[in-house]
Scaffold this motif. Structure first.
Motif, PDB file in Angstrom:
ATOM      1  N   SER A  17       0.814  -1.207   0.000  1.00  0.00           N
ATOM      2  CA  SER A  17       0.000   0.000   0.000  1.00  0.00           C
ATOM      3  C   SER A  17       0.845   1.254   0.000  1.00  0.00           C
ATOM      4  O   SER A  17       0.409   2.302  -0.450  1.00  0.00           O
ATOM      5  CB  SER A  17      -0.922   0.000   1.218  1.00  0.00           C
ATOM      6  N   ASP A  18       2.043   1.107   0.525  1.00  0.00           N
ATOM      7  CA  ASP A  18       2.880   2.282   0.640  1.00  0.00           C
ATOM      8  C   ASP A  18       4.001   2.308  -0.372  1.00  0.00           C
ATOM      9  O   ASP A  18       4.567   3.346  -0.649  1.00  0.00           O
ATOM     10  CB  ASP A  18       3.477   2.341   2.047  1.00  0.00           C
ATOM     11  N   ALA A  19       4.306   1.141  -0.869  1.00  0.00           N
ATOM     12  CA  ALA A  19       5.471   1.089  -1.731  1.00  0.00           C
ATOM     13  C   ALA A  19       5.201   1.790  -3.044  1.00  0.00           C
ATOM     14  O   ALA A  19       4.079   2.019  -3.443  1.00  0.00           O
ATOM     15  CB  ALA A  19       5.848  -0.371  -1.996  1.00  0.00           C
ATOM     16  N   ILE A  25      11.071   1.551 -11.207  1.00  0.00           N
ATOM     17  CA  ILE A  25      10.792   2.858 -11.782  1.00  0.00           C
ATOM     18  C   ILE A  25      11.383   3.915 -10.882  1.00  0.00           C
ATOM     19  O   ILE A  25      11.042   3.998  -9.705  1.00  0.00           O
ATOM     20  CB  ILE A  25       9.275   3.086 -11.908  1.00  0.00           C
ATOM     21  N   PRO A  26      12.254   4.673 -11.403  1.00  0.00           N
ATOM     22  CA  PRO A  26      12.814   5.743 -10.562  1.00  0.00           C
ATOM     23  C   PRO A  26      11.706   6.544  -9.918  1.00  0.00           C
ATOM     24  O   PRO A  26      10.826   7.053 -10.594  1.00  0.00           O
ATOM     25  CB  PRO A  26      13.629   6.576 -11.544  1.00  0.00           C
ATOM     26  N   ALA A  27      11.781   6.578  -8.654  1.00  0.00           N
ATOM     27  CA  ALA A  27      10.726   7.287  -7.948  1.00  0.00           C
ATOM     28  C   ALA A  27      10.751   8.758  -8.308  1.00  0.00           C
ATOM     29  O   ALA A  27      11.795   9.354  -8.477  1.00  0.00           O
ATOM     30  CB  ALA A  27      10.907   7.113  -6.445  1.00  0.00           C
ATOM     31  N   LYS A  28       9.586   9.247  -8.393  1.00  0.00           N
ATOM     32  CA  LYS A  28       9.467  10.663  -8.689  1.00  0.00           C
ATOM     33  C   LYS A  28      10.052  11.463  -7.537  1.00  0.00           C
ATOM     34  O   LYS A  28       9.824  11.193  -6.377  1.00  0.00           O
ATOM     35  CB  LYS A  28       7.998  11.000  -8.861  1.00  0.00           C
ATOM     36  N   LYS A  29      10.835  12.382  -7.868  1.00  0.00           N
ATOM     37  CA  LYS A  29      11.444  13.216  -6.832  1.00  0.00           C
ATOM     38  C   LYS A  29      10.403  14.175  -6.284  1.00  0.00           C
ATOM     39  O   LYS A  29       9.795  14.949  -7.002  1.00  0.00           O
ATOM     40  CB  LYS A  29      12.604  14.007  -7.406  1.00  0.00           C
ATOM     41  N   LEU A  30      10.225  14.049  -5.027  1.00  0.00           N
ATOM     42  CA  LEU A  30       9.236  14.900  -4.391  1.00  0.00           C
ATOM     43  C   LEU A  30       9.903  16.067  -3.722  1.00  0.00           C
ATOM     44  O   LEU A  30      11.093  16.081  -3.455  1.00  0.00           O
ATOM     45  CB  LEU A  30       8.475  14.082  -3.355  1.00  0.00           C
ATOM     46  N   ALA A  31       9.047  16.987  -3.466  1.00  0.00           N
ATOM     47  CA  ALA A  31       9.561  18.156  -2.761  1.00  0.00           C
ATOM     48  C   ALA A  31      10.053  17.717  -1.401  1.00  0.00           C
ATOM     49  O   ALA A  31       9.530  16.815  -0.768  1.00  0.00           O
ATOM     50  CB  ALA A  31       8.458  19.198  -2.608  1.00  0.00           C
ATOM     51  N   ARG A  32      11.070  18.380  -0.963  1.00  0.00           N
ATOM     52  CA  ARG A  32      11.630  18.062   0.341  1.00  0.00           C
ATOM     53  C   ARG A  32      10.568  18.211   1.411  1.00  0.00           C
ATOM     54  O   ARG A  32       9.745  19.103   1.395  1.00  0.00           O
ATOM     55  CB  ARG A  32      12.783  19.014   0.638  1.00  0.00           C
ATOM     56  N   GLN A  33      10.604  17.306   2.301  1.00  0.00           N
ATOM     57  CA  GLN A  33       9.584  17.353   3.327  1.00  0.00           C
ATOM     58  C   GLN A  33      10.024  18.117   4.553  1.00  0.00           C
ATOM     59  O   GLN A  33       9.203  18.635   5.280  1.00  0.00           O
ATOM     60  CB  GLN A  33       9.234  15.923   3.720  1.00  0.00           C
ATOM     61  N   TYR A 150      14.250  13.453   2.830  1.00  0.00           N
ATOM     62  CA  TYR A 150      13.845  12.827   1.585  1.00  0.00           C
ATOM     63  C   TYR A 150      14.722  13.348   0.455  1.00  0.00           C
ATOM     64  O   TYR A 150      15.207  14.475   0.488  1.00  0.00           O
ATOM     65  CB  TYR A 150      12.391  13.155   1.273  1.00  0.00           C
ATOM     66  N   CYS A 151      14.865  12.475  -0.487  1.00  0.00           N
ATOM     67  CA  CYS A 151      15.567  12.922  -1.684  1.00  0.00           C
ATOM     68  C   CYS A 151      14.696  13.939  -2.404  1.00  0.00           C
ATOM     69  O   CYS A 151      13.479  13.804  -2.484  1.00  0.00           O
ATOM     70  CB  CYS A 151      15.869  11.739  -2.597  1.00  0.00           C
ATOM     71  N   VAL A 163       8.287  10.270  -0.091  1.00  0.00           N
ATOM     72  CA  VAL A 163       6.998  10.085   0.566  1.00  0.00           C
ATOM     73  C   VAL A 163       6.276   8.864   0.017  1.00  0.00           C
ATOM     74  O   VAL A 163       5.672   8.100   0.771  1.00  0.00           O
ATOM     75  CB  VAL A 163       6.138  11.341   0.361  1.00  0.00           C
ATOM     76  N   GLU A 164       6.374   8.691  -1.250  1.00  0.00           N
ATOM     77  CA  GLU A 164       5.627   7.589  -1.851  1.00  0.00           C
ATOM     78  C   GLU A 164       6.091   6.240  -1.331  1.00  0.00           C
ATOM     79  O   GLU A 164       5.351   5.263  -1.376  1.00  0.00           O
ATOM     80  CB  GLU A 164       5.784   7.651  -3.376  1.00  0.00           C
ATOM     81  N   ASN A 165       7.279   6.190  -0.878  1.00  0.00           N
ATOM     82  CA  ASN A 165       7.821   4.928  -0.386  1.00  0.00           C
ATOM     83  C   ASN A 165       8.111   5.016   1.104  1.00  0.00           C
ATOM     84  O   ASN A 165       9.089   4.453   1.591  1.00  0.00           O
ATOM     85  CB  ASN A 165       9.085   4.571  -1.157  1.00  0.00           C
ATOM     86  N   GLU A 166       7.244   5.714   1.747  1.00  0.00           N
ATOM     87  CA  GLU A 166       7.498   5.964   3.154  1.00  0.00           C
ATOM     88  C   GLU A 166       7.628   4.675   3.953  1.00  0.00           C
ATOM     89  O   GLU A 166       8.448   4.557   4.864  1.00  0.00           O
ATOM     90  CB  GLU A 166       6.384   6.834   3.728  1.00  0.00           C
ATOM     91  N   ALA A 167       6.809   3.694   3.604  1.00  0.00           N
ATOM     92  CA  ALA A 167       6.874   2.447   4.370  1.00  0.00           C
ATOM     93  C   ALA A 167       8.219   1.771   4.198  1.00  0.00           C
ATOM     94  O   ALA A 167       8.838   1.322   5.173  1.00  0.00           O
ATOM     95  CB  ALA A 167       5.741   1.516   3.925  1.00  0.00           C
TER      96      ALA A 167
END
Length: 594
Positions: A17-19, A25-33, A150-151, A163-167
DNA sequence: GAGTTTGAAACT
DNA sequence: CAGTTTCAAACTC
């Protein structure tokens, strides 16, 4: 911790659910948290609020493993460390910077092309960006992950540090902490030895610090940024297990690096200043250079073979030089103290000109002398006042009435106070009946009392206590004339004490200047050719030290250097001789100590 | 920018 | 805990 079950590492059982949808797939770079703020707190950015519940859950786990952080004593820190340590504990996993970032990492030219973690003035800016390819940014290899952030805008591949891979990230954090509960803690901390330890540079200001684990460098000499210590701008310490280390105080190679850069010259200067501070008192001007593992246990830092603490500090390479002779490398070369055991003449060490000169006992003696001088001043003053006020004594005795409730339990002191009320002085007969009571004059000034605070001699502690009691008792009497007398006495005492202290400092300065001159002239005359451009003037401690060291090798320096310990004793003795009244025991004590 | 070197981290 | 492998940063060309 966490789920309580064994954690696969790297995490393969990432919660679906979290992965991320697909691992490859290179995870989308999210804004720094999380952003570091100058105020030392992390702020939640709007886009991260959605993940807060997860983070909080993780934070609880993290807090459990890092509770001890709260109880740690204050430590010298870099700005980044200060920021981190001031953060709420539970937020650490996302905030503790990467080892490199934690220690004020500087960046290579390549790295400088990217956003910096800190701006020039130390204000946290943007974090470095990693380039991880195989770690999914979920191992400490990844600077971002290790930094607890986070990256964001990194060049990493297959990043799970978002964030998308928080778990997955959370499990990775747990796994990391399981391996090493301190994984996210600052790597640079103060040492239990306090001022004797490494200095960490923040900008141009050096603070103390050392790598908690120490480095294990083998080939870099700890003078490249491969070395975590060097990268952190701290010296290697006894925690290090490095080989051929050149990152120690006084290392010529290290200083050469600094000298090649104007800014770093300031660092060197500051180091020298620090060394002067630490070296002026006690037997070592610098802390000892680190000893590599292979040499540890072989070298005696304070071994009985050390004939003279001031000898054998030359050629500070210790583990860094495979010197056949054990260099007792305790501290760098004292300019004024040289010996025949010079090793590694190429090593340049700065050491205070006053190193080994002022010993703790000298300070103690100084305090004693000042106390005695103060007592004498009080006595003199009260004698004068006694003469002046003699004709009014009877009137005062009748006009100043003490309340009995204000009398101290100590009848003697109360009597003294009453008598003081009558005469504004201490009866010399009373106060000096015992030599040990000499400084007990109740007119001891606050400054003198302050000096006495550190005096461990119970005699003086008792005296101070008595004086305080008397002062209190007298103050409560609200007898202005007496207060005025006390004020005058204080003023006079402070004047004398400060004058003597000034004299003391002047003489210390003189000794230093003598040393400087002798070192300089010695160096010029016996070591280097006259045209050596470096050796000009008297202010180049490094050059002079080098000269001195060379001179020491020739075994001639000692003859040119005055016995500084004797000089210090002379200072104290002269103070005693000139200013201390005939108060047998104390004077004898002082002189005996000297 | 590609390749190499280096040492911490991870793993056995 | 020591040795080996993996990894990414630092460094070199």
């Amino acid at each position: 911790m966490g789920e309580g079950e064994g954690i696969d590492y790297p995490p393969k059982n990432v919660s679906s659910s979290d992965a991320a949808p697909a691992l490859d797939i290179p995870a989308k770079k999210l804004a720094r948290q999380l952003n570091f703020t100058g105020s030392g707190g992390a702020v939640l950015l709007p886009e991260q609020e959605k993940s807060q519940p997860q983070q909080l859950l993780l934070q609880v786990d993290m807090a459990q493993s890092q509770l001890s952080l709260q109880s740690r004593p204050p430590q010298p820190q870099t700005l980044a460390q200060s920021v981190i340590s001031s953060l709420p504990l539970q937020q650490l996993p996302l905030q503790a910077p990467h080892p490199s970032l934690r220690v004020g990492k500087s960046e290579s030219p390549k790295a400088r092309s990217r956003p910096n973690f800190e701006s020039k003035d130390g204000t946290p800016k943007k974090q470095k960006q990693c380039n991880c390819k195989h770690s999914k940014c979920l191992k400490l290899y990844c600077e971002c992950f290790a930094s607890g952030v986070y990256c964001d805008g990194c060049n990493c591949v297959n990043c799970y540090n978002n964030v998308e891979n928080e778990a997955a990230r959370r499990e990775a954090v747990e796994a990391t902490l399981e391996r090493n509960p301190n994984a996210f803690r600052p790597k640079i901390g103060s040492s239990p030895h306090g001022a004797c330890d490494r200095r960490e540079e923040v900008g141009e200001v050096l603070i103390l610090g050392k790598h908690n684990k120490g480095c294990h460098c083998k080939k870099s000499g700890c003078l490249k940024k491969y070395c975590e210590c060097f990268q952190a701008n701290i010296l290697c310490s006894e925690n290090c297990k490095c080989m051929d280390c050149k990152n120690f105080e006084g290392s010529e190679e290290r200083q050469a690096l600094f000298h090649g850069d104007q800014n770093n010259n300031m660092v060197y200067i500051q180091q020298a200043a620090n060394a002067a501070i630490t070296g002026a008192v006690g037997s070592s001007g610098f802390s000892s250079p680190p000893i590599s593992k292979k040499r540890k246990g072989q070298e005696l830092y304070f071994g009985a073979t050390t004939k003279d603490s001031s000898v054998g500090r030359l050629g500070q390479q210790a583990n860094h030089v495979r010197s056949p002779a054990p260099s007792l490398s305790l501290s760098p070369i004292p300019c004024a103290h040289v010996g025949p055991s010079t090793v590694g003449p190429s090593k340049v060490m700065y050491r205070s000109l006053l190193a080994d000169i002022i010993q703790p006992q000298h300070l103690k003696e100084l305090c004693l002398v000042l106390v005695l001088v103060s007592g004498q001043a009080a006595k003199t003053l009260t004698d004068q006042k006694n003469l002046m006020d003699k004709h009014t004594e009877d009137r005062r005795a009748t006009s100043h009435v003490f309340s009995t409730q204000e009398q101290l339990p100590s009848q003697k002191e109360s009597d003294d106070c009453s008598k003081a009320n009558q005469t504004d002085k201490i009866s010399p007969d009373n106060s000096s009946s015992d030599g040990a009571d000499a400084p007990k004059g109740r007119s001891m000034s606050p400054g003198t009392l302050a000096l006495m605070c550190d005096e461990q001699d119970t005699m003086f502690m008792t005296t101070a206590s008595s004086i305080g009691s008397i002062a209190h008792a007298c103050n409560t009497s609200s007898q202005l004339p007496y207060r005025q007398g006390m004020t005058d006495a204080y003023a006079e005492q402070e004047r004398i004490v400060l004058t003597k202290f000034r004299d003391f400092l002047n003489r210390v300065i003189t000794i230093g200047e003598i040393n400087e001159t002798k070192c300089s002239s010695l160096a010029r005359s016996e070591l280097h050719s006259p045209k050596d451009p470096i050796i000009n003037g008297t202010g180049n401690a490094r050059a002079e030290t080098t000269q001195q060291q060379g001179a020491a090798s020739n075994g001639v320096a000692k003859a040119h250097v005055p016995p500084m310990a004797t000089s210090m004793s002379t200072i104290s003795t002269s103070l005693v001789a000139n200013n201390v009244p005939e108060n047998g025991e104390i004077k004898l004590k002082v002189e005996k100590d000297i």
